[in-house]
Design an enzyme around this catalytic site. Structure first.
Site, PDB file in Angstrom:
ATOM      1  N   ASP A  53      62.698 -65.636  40.645  1.00  0.00           N
ATOM      2  CA  ASP A  53      60.994 -66.182  41.149  1.00  0.00           C
ATOM      3  C   ASP A  53      60.241 -65.916  40.121  1.00  0.00           C
ATOM      4  OD1 ASP A  53      62.121 -67.392  43.596  1.00  0.00           O
ATOM      5  OD2 ASP A  53      61.658 -65.816  44.514  1.00  0.00           O
ATOM      6  N   ASP A  75      63.512 -64.337  47.885  1.00  0.00           N
ATOM      7  CA  ASP A  75      62.603 -64.216  49.321  1.00  0.00           C
ATOM      8  C   ASP A  75      62.546 -64.755  50.673  1.00  0.00           C
ATOM      9  OD1 ASP A  75      60.583 -66.175  48.422  1.00  0.00           O
ATOM     10  OD2 ASP A  75      58.782 -64.781  48.199  1.00  0.00           O
ATOM     11  N   ASP A 135      66.249 -69.207  50.311  1.00  0.00           N
ATOM     12  CA  ASP A 135      66.644 -68.373  49.559  1.00  0.00           C
ATOM     13  C   ASP A 135      68.624 -67.868  49.572  1.00  0.00           C
ATOM     14  OD1 ASP A 135      64.877 -69.214  47.928  1.00  0.00           O
ATOM     15  OD2 ASP A 135      63.402 -67.478  48.593  1.00  0.00           O
TER      16      ASP A 135
END
Length: 862
Positions: free
Chosen positions: A326, A596, A600
Site C-alpha cells: 500500500d 489494512d 484487502d
C-alpha cells in the site's frame, strides 16, 4: 433473557445504559469485576514439572532407561549411574529450552490484541476488548471484529460475515429495529451480532449482552480453542527428517550389532555401545532446537515492529521476491493535511459556498474529538480528520456543526464505493452531501462534459505533484433518502501525505536483496507515480497501470506478462488487487502483500505472505495476515525479511552441526568394525561426547546474529529443501574428514604401541576438539570465517570454550577419570591434536573456495 426478542428500548433499560452516554467508567469497572474479563477459556499451560516429565517421553530415552536397568542388573553400577546422569542433564536442558520457548510464545500471543470502540461517559473511546462488560455500547464499522455478543441498537447498511457459525461466506444483513418472536436459531437472529464474527460493511451500535464464556462462541470454546497456529510446516519437516535419520542410524547400528555378534564380542558391551551410538548419532534434539530458533526469531521480529501470527511466515520470508505494498501509511506517514481547496469556479466561490464546503467537510465525516486529552485530539480515518481540521481551523464553530443537524440517512464510506454520503435536516430544510474520489463524485453531479474534463485536468495537475484529491458536492433539495444524482460540484481538497523518511532506504535495501517492490493503491495514478518516483519504485509512466487499463486487463484475461514490468497500480479495486497478486505468482514471484481494510482480506489470503497493518488495519485484515506490522511501516517489512532470512540460516546451521557430527561418529565406528580394530570409543565416552558438544551448542547456534551480506543475497527458491545439495556436500566433507582422521589417529596410536585405554582417551579428546571447532564452521556456509563478526557470538563462543574446559577438567578429576576412562595428555599431544582439529576449518574453507571457483556457491566476499 433472550435479547433478540426484546426491542431496542427494553434492551437499553435492562442493561441500564443509553446510546448517548453508554456506561460510566466506575460502573463499567464494577461490572467487569462481577462478570469477569471478556476472554475465552484457554488451554492450561504445562507446568515446569509437566514439561520436565515430558522430556522422558521419547523412544531414545526409553532405550537409555533399558540400558541403565541392564547395567544395574549385571552389577555395572558406574555405567548405569552415568547413563542416568546423562538422562537427567538432557531432561533439564530440554525443559529449559521448551519452557523458555513456551514463555516467549505466550508473550507473542499477548502482543496480538483486539481493540474495541465503546461509548463511555458520553465519549467514544478505544479499549482492549478484554475490558468489555455487559451494558457497554460498542461502535461497529466495516472490517472490525465483533468483540462480544451484542444486541444491535443502531444499524446502517450493516452486513456481517458469520461463517464462524454458519460455515457460509455470504454476508448477513442486520437490522437493529427488527424484533424476533419466539425461539430463533442463532444464525437467523438479524438483530444480534456475535463475538468472533466480522463486520463486512456498514456501521452500527450494539449493547454487550454477554462476554467471555457466556458468549455463543464461549459456550463451544472447547471445540474452537486454538493457538496462533499449529506446528510450523518447517518443524513438521524437521521431525520427519529426524525420524528418517533415526531409521538410517538404526539400520547401521543393527548391522554393527550383527557384525559384533559374529566376531564374538561381549553382548553387554555391544548392547551398551549400540545404545550410545544411536543416542549420539540421531539428531533427536533437532525439533526442540528449531522450535527455540523460530520462537526466538518471532520475539526478535516483534521488537522490530513485526508480530508473527503464523510461524510458517518466518520460513516464507526468505523466499519473498516481490512486495506489493500500500502507499498511504506504509510508504507515507499517514499524517494527512489539506494543502488547498480548489473550488469549481473561483469567481463564484463566495462566503455561502465556502460555508457549504466546510459543512460538507464536517458532516459527511466520521471523525470524533477527544476533549479529555490535554490538547484536543481528532479520532478517525486520516482523510476525515484532515477535512475536519481544515474546516475547524477556519472557524471553531464547525466543531459543533453536527449537533445542529439531524441525520436522516447516510451511506458510510466503503473502499469499493470510493465515496460516502449523508442526508441531514435542520429547521425543516434537508441537505445532501457527498465526498470521495473526484471521478466518482463527478458522476453524481450535473456538469457538462467540457467542465468535467477541465476538473479532471486540474486534478491531474495536483496529483502529478503528489497530492491526494478528495471531491465535495451537495444539493439542497433533498428527499427522505439519499439519491446519488443532481449534486452541485463544490471542488476538491488537495491533501498532502509526507513520505516516511526511512521508506526510500528501505526500498533500496529490498531491491539490493533481490526483492522487487510494487505499489498497489486506490489513489490517483499521477499521485502514485510521483510518490513511486520519489522512492525509486518506478521511473516513468510506462510502469503505471490504473483505472480503465486495469479493467481492460481483467476483461481480456488478466495476462500476467502484461504486468510483468508494471510497478505502480492505481485506482485499484479489491478484486483487482487479488488478481494482481495471482498474476505475479504466475510469473514465478513469491509475493508479500500489505493490507489494512476489510476488502484487502482476499488479497492477503491469496498472497504467499499476508502482512496486515497493526495501527490502521481492521480486525479482519489482522486476523487474515501471517504478519502484523505494529508501526504500519514499509521499512519494518524489510527488517522482517532480514530476520526471516536470519532465522532460516540459523536453522540450517543447527541441522548441519547435528547431522554432520552424527555422521562423523558413525564413520569412525564403522571403520573400526570393518577393519576388526577395537572400539575407538567406549559407550559412556560416546554419551559424554554427545552431552558436551551437542547439549546446548545447537540451541545457541539457532540464536546467532545475522551474517554479513545477508540482504545482499538473492531470495531462496521457495521449494528448496533444507537438506539441499550444498548441505549434503558440506555434511559429507566435514563428516568424512572428522571420521577418517579420528580413525586414522586411533589406528596409528594402536600401531605405535599405545594401549586401548590411552588410544581411546586421545581419540575422545580429538573428537571433542573436532566438534567444538566445527561449531565455528557451522556459523556460516557462504562467508569465509575471517569475514564473520564474532562480537555478537560471545555467548556461543564462551559456551564452546566452557565445554572444552569441562572435558579438560574431567581428564584431571579422579572420579570422572574412572567413569569416562580418561587421563591427562602431554603438551605435544595437545598441540598436535589442536592442529589436526583446526585443520577441519581449513578443509571447510577450501570447500567454499572450490565451490565458488567451480560454480556451486560463491562465498560472500570471495
Amino acid at each position: 433473557m433472550e435479547h433478540h426478542t426484546s426491542d431496542v428500548a427494553s434492551t437499553l433499560r435492562h442493561f441500564k445504559t443509553t446510546v448517548q452516554e453508554g456506561l460510566e467508567h466506575e460502573e463499567a469497572r464494577r461490572r467487569l469485576v462481577h462478570y469477569g474479563p471478556n476472554t475465552l477459556p484457554r488451554e492450561k499451560r504445562r507446568s515446569l514439572v509437566e514439561t520436565f516429565v515430558g522430556q522422558f517421553k521419547s523412544p531414545i530415552i526409553y532405550i537409555l532407561l533399558v540400558a541403565a536397568v541392564v547395567a544395574f542388573a549385571i552389577g555395572e553400577g558406574t555405567d548405569a549411574g552415568f547413563i542416568l546422569a546423562v538422562l537427567i542433564i538432557n531432561a533439564l536442558l530440554g525443559t529449559y529450552q521448551e519452557y523458555a520457548a513456551a514463555m516467549k510464545a505466550e508473550g507473542l500471543k499477548q502482543a496480538i490484541r483486539t481493540m474495541a470502540r465503546v461509548i463511555r461517559n458520553g465519549k467514544t473511546v478505544e479499549i482492549d476488548s478484554v475490558e468489555l462488560t455487559p451494558g457497554d455500547v460498542v461502535v461497529l464499522e466495516s472490517g472490525s471484529k465483533v468483540p462480544a455478543d451484542l444486541r444491535l441498537v443502531q444499524s446502517v447498511n450493516l452486513t456481517v460475515n458469520e461463517s464462524l457459525f454458519t460455515g457460509e461466506a455470504l454476508e448477513v444483513l442486520k437490522e437493529a429495529e427488527l424484533v424476533h418472536s419466539g425461539e430463533v436459531a442463532v444464525a437467523d437472529r438479524k438483530n444480534m451480532v456475535y463475538a468472533g464474527t466480522y463486520v463486512a460493511s456498514g456501521r452500527g451500535l450494539g449493547v454487550v449482552t454477554a462476554v467471555g464464556s457466556a458468549t455463543e462462541i464461549g459456550q463451544i470454546a472447547t471445540l474452537l480453542r486454538e493457538a496462533i497456529e499449529g506446528q510450523a510446516p518447517l518443524l513438521v519437516r524437521m521431525e520427519r527428517l529426524s525420524l528418517t535419520l533415526a531409521k538410517a542410524v538404526g539400520a547401521v547400528v543393527a548391522v554393527l550389532l550383527l557384525i559384533g555378534v559374529a566376531k564374538g564380542l561381549d553382548l553387554y558391551a555391544l548392547f551398551l555401545f549400540a545404545v550410545a551410538l544411536a543416542v549420539s548419532a540421531i539428531p533427536e534434539g533437532l525439533p526442540v532446537a528449531i522450535t527455540v530458533a523460530l520462537t526466538s526469531a518471532s520475539l526478535t521480529m516483534s521488537k522490530r515492529n513485526v508480530i508473527v501470527r503464523k510461524l510458517s511466515a518466518i520460513e516464507a520470508l526468505g523466499s519473498c521476491t516481490l512486495i506489493a505494498s500500500d502507499k498511504t501509511g506504509t510508504l507515507t506517514q499517514n499524517r494527512l493535511s489539506v494543502e488547498a481547496f480548489v473550488p469549481h469556479r473561483e469567481e463564484h466561490y463566495g462566503d455561502e459556498l465556502r460555508h457549504v464546503t466546510r459543512l460538507a467537510s464536517v458532516l459527511c465525516n466520521e471523525f470524533t474529538i477527544d476533549h479529555d486529552a490535554r490538547e484536543r485530539t481528532f479520532i478517525g480515518d486520516q482523510v476525515d480528520v484532515a477535512l475536519a481540521k481544515h474546516a475547524i481551523t477556519a472557524d471553531e464553530a464547525y466543531v459543533l456543526a453536527a449537533k445542529d443537524y439531524r441525520k436522516v440517512d447516510e451511506i458510510p464510506y466503503e473502499p469499493q464505493n470510493r465515496y460516502s454520503a449523508i442526508l441531514v435536516e435542520k429547521e425543516g430544510n434537508a441537505f445532501e452531501f457527498v465526498k470521495g474520489s473526484v471521478e466518482t463524485v463527478l458522476e453524481f453531479c450535473d456538469l457538462e462534459p467540457s467542465e468535467r474534463q477541465r476538473v479532471l485536468e486540474e486534478v491531474n495537475g495536483w496529483a502529478a505533484k503528489g497530492y491526494r484529491t478528495i471531491a465535495l458536492a451537495f444539493k439542497s433539495e433533498a428527499g427522505e433518502s439519499i439519491r446519488l444524482s443532481g449534486f452541485t460540484y463544490l471542488g476538491f481538497m488537495a491533501i498532502i501525505d509526507p513520505l516516511r523518511e526511512e521508506s526510500k532506504e528501505a526500498v533500496r535495501r529490498a531491491k539490493k536483496a533481490g526483492i522487487a517492490v510494487a505499489m498497489v493503491t486506490g489513489d490517483h495514478p499521477h499521485t502514485a507515480l510521483f510518490i513511486a518516483q520519489q522512492l525509486g519504485i518506478a521511473s516513468s509512466v510506462a510502469e503505471v497501470m490504473a483505472g480503465d487499463a486495469l479493467k481492460r486487463w481483467e476483461e481480456e484475461g488478466a495476462d500476467p506478462d502484461r504486468i510483468a514490468s508494471v510497478r505502480v497500480f492505481a485506482r485499484v479495486t479489491p478484486q483487482q488487487k487479488q488478481a494482481i497478486v495471482a498474476a505475479f505468482q504466475e510469473l514465478g514471484h513469491f509475493v508479500a502483500v500489505t493490507g489494512d481494510g476489510v476488502n484487502d482480506a482476499p488479497a492477503l489470503r491469496r498472497a504467499n505472505i499476508g502482512i496486515a497493518m497493526g495501527k490502521s488495519g481492521t480486525d479482519i485484515a489482522r486476523s487474515t495476515g501471517e504478519l502484523i506490522l505494529t508501526d504500519d511501516n514499509f521499512a519494518s517489512i524489510v527488517n522482517g525479511i532480514e530476520e526471516g532470512r536470519r532465522a532460516y540460516d540459523n536453522i540450517r546451521k543447527v541441522v548441519f552441526l547435528l547431522v554432520s557430527t552424527g555422521f562423523a561418529e558413525i564413520v569412525l565406528v564403522m571403520l573400526a568394525f570393518a577393519t576388526g580394530d577395537p572400539l575407538p570409543l567406549l559407550p559412556v565416552q560416546l554419551l559424554w561426547l554427545n552431552l558436551v558438544t551437542n547439549g546446548i551448542q545447537d540451541v545457541m547456534l539457532g540464536l546467532e546474529a545475522a551474517e554479513p551480506g545477508l540482504l545482499q543475497r538473492p531470495p531462496r527458491p521457495p521449494k528448496e529443501r533444507i537438506f539441499n545439495p550444498l548441505m549434503l556436500r558440506r555434511v559429507l566433507v566435514s563428516g568424512l574428514y572428522i571420521g577418517l582422521v579420528s580413525y586414522g589417529i586411533f589406528f596409528w596410536l594402536l600401531q605405535s604401541g599405545y594401549g586401548e585405554f590411552a588410544a581411546r582417551n586421545i581419540t575422545l579428546l580429538l573428537m571433542v576438539l573436532f566438534e567444538n571447532v566445527h561449531v565455528l564452521n557451522a556459523r556460516t556456509e557462504v562467508n569465509y570465517l575471517h569475514r564473520m563478526r564474532y562480537g555478537n557470538s560471545l555467548p556461543l563462543l564462551g559456551l564452546v570454550a566452557a565445554t572444552q574446559l569441562l572435558h579438560i577438567g574431567c581428564m584431571y578429576w579422579p572420579p570422572m577419570q574412572r567413569v569416562l576412562s580418561l587421563e591427562p595428555v602431554g603438551l605435544l599431544s595437545w598441540l598436535g591434536l589442536f592442529a589436526v582439529a583446526v585443520g577441519l576449518m581449513g578443509v571447510m574453507e577450501l570447500d567454499k573456495w572450490l565451490s565458488g571457483r567451480y560454480g556451486a556457491v560463491r562465498p560472500a566476499g570471495g
